[in-house]
Scaffold this active site. Structure first.
Site, PDB file in Angstrom:
ATOM      1  NE  ARG A 146      -5.297  -1.881  -3.978  1.00 38.38           N
ATOM      2  CZ  ARG A 146      -4.743  -2.197  -2.818  1.00 38.38           C
ATOM      3  NH1 ARG A 146      -4.289  -1.262  -2.005  1.00 38.38           N
ATOM      4  NH2 ARG A 146      -4.619  -3.462  -2.463  1.00 38.38           N
ATOM      5  CG  ASP A 163      -2.125  -0.865   1.084  1.00 36.83           C
ATOM      6  OD1 ASP A 163      -2.456  -1.232  -0.053  1.00 36.83           O
ATOM      7  OD2 ASP A 163      -2.744  -1.197   2.111  1.00 36.83           O
TER       8      ASP A 163
END
Length: 305
Positions: A182, A132
């Site tokens: 992402r 992330d």
């Protein structure tokens, strides 16, 4: 008004008193609604229900900005155990990690070693791990470590945030490595010197990044609850003859369930970001800051029986 709402929720996300109360008393409300549960085991039934609908999942053990080596080691082992459980339970699930939870703010060598331990286990069980992205001050260190790890491990991806000015150049630098990316709008409060602050500017840059990444032919995740962004991605894919199996939509657990199921019924790949753990309050406030209208979906999730 959107800027004020964003600042308000980001302010709440950093309130230690509210965070303490949420961890102590609110986790029973949040479990199964906006998080999978207080631990991975309690999240498994929710994951299986989504998998039965053909919807994939990525899980994230909540917690960040760790400054204690022992805690970073515990978070690393938690991730390894989760990967082992995913394999044992045959779950259609990936894993997401935050580098600050594994020791990024302590020592770069420590977090490198922890990520290697995680990725060795992930390789053994064929589970993709997405790193992330956190705030801009940690962006370069995150991408540097990702690039280094990508030379050694295949099953590792990362995140690019549309509100940062640097993101288009970052994609240019990363794409030689054929990474899983992402794409998100971004959920941290950043200075105007490094990030777009106007909603329209963020959306336009998000669209630019979506097109840029889909045109590479590299499998990509578009993480959004924004109906206009979903529609843009669908139309773009149709115009460019990009097959539906080349990308996926990602959404948050507990929000837009009907939209998730509709997209799946239309033949799109859908993956749900399902956090778990008792440190859920800051995560929840940042999601509301990212898109204040999420509050209506969140409240429906918290109050449904």
């Amino acid at each position: 008004m959107d800027a004020l709402s964003r600042d308000f929720f980001l302010f709440l996300s950093k309130n230690r008193g509210l965070n303490y109360m949420a961890r102590r008393w609110g986790k029973s409300v949040a479990s199964g609604t906006i998080i999978g549960g207080i631990d991975f085991e309690s999240s498994i039934p929710h994951i299986k229900r989504l998998n039965e609908k053909g919807i994939q999942v990525t899980v994230d053990h909540l917690g960040e900005f760790v400054t204690d080596i022992q805690v970073a080691k515990e978070r690393t082992q938690e991730c390894i155990t989760t990967i082992q459980t995913i394999a044992a339970e045959k779950l259609d699930t990936q894993v997401s990690v935050k580098l600050t939870s594994l020791g990024l703010d302590i020592d770069i060598n420590l977090v490198r070693d922890h990520m290697r331990d995680i990725l060795r286990e992930a390789t053994k069980h064929e589970v993709l791990v997405t790193i992330d992205m956190e705030n801009e001050s940690r962006c370069q260190a995150t991408l540097d470590l990702f690039t280094e790890l990508k030379q050694e491990f295949k099953l590792v991806g990362t995140v690019i945030q549309a509100y940062l000015f640097r993101s288009e150049n970052d994609l240019n630098d990363l794409n030689e490595h054929q990474p899983f990316i992402r794409l998100v709008k971004g959920a941290y409060k950043e200075e105007a010197s490094v990030a777009h602050t106007e909603k329209q500017d963020i959306s336009e840059n998000f669209k630019k990044l979506i097109q840029k990444q889909l045109e590479t032919g590299i499998y990509t995740a578009v993480a959004t609850h924004d109906d206009s962004m979903i529609q843009y991605t669908k139309q773009l894919a149709e115009e460019l003859n990009i097959p539906k199996d080349q990308f996926e939509f990602q959404m948050l657990y507990g929000m837009r369930a009907k939209t998730q199921e509709d997209l799946k019924a239309e033949g799109y790949n859908v993956r749900i970001y399902m956090p778990y753990g008792d440190d859920w309050y800051g995560y929840f406030m940042r999601r509301l800051a990212e898109k204040p209208s999420n509050i209506s979906f969140a409240l429906k999730g918290l109050t449904k029986k």
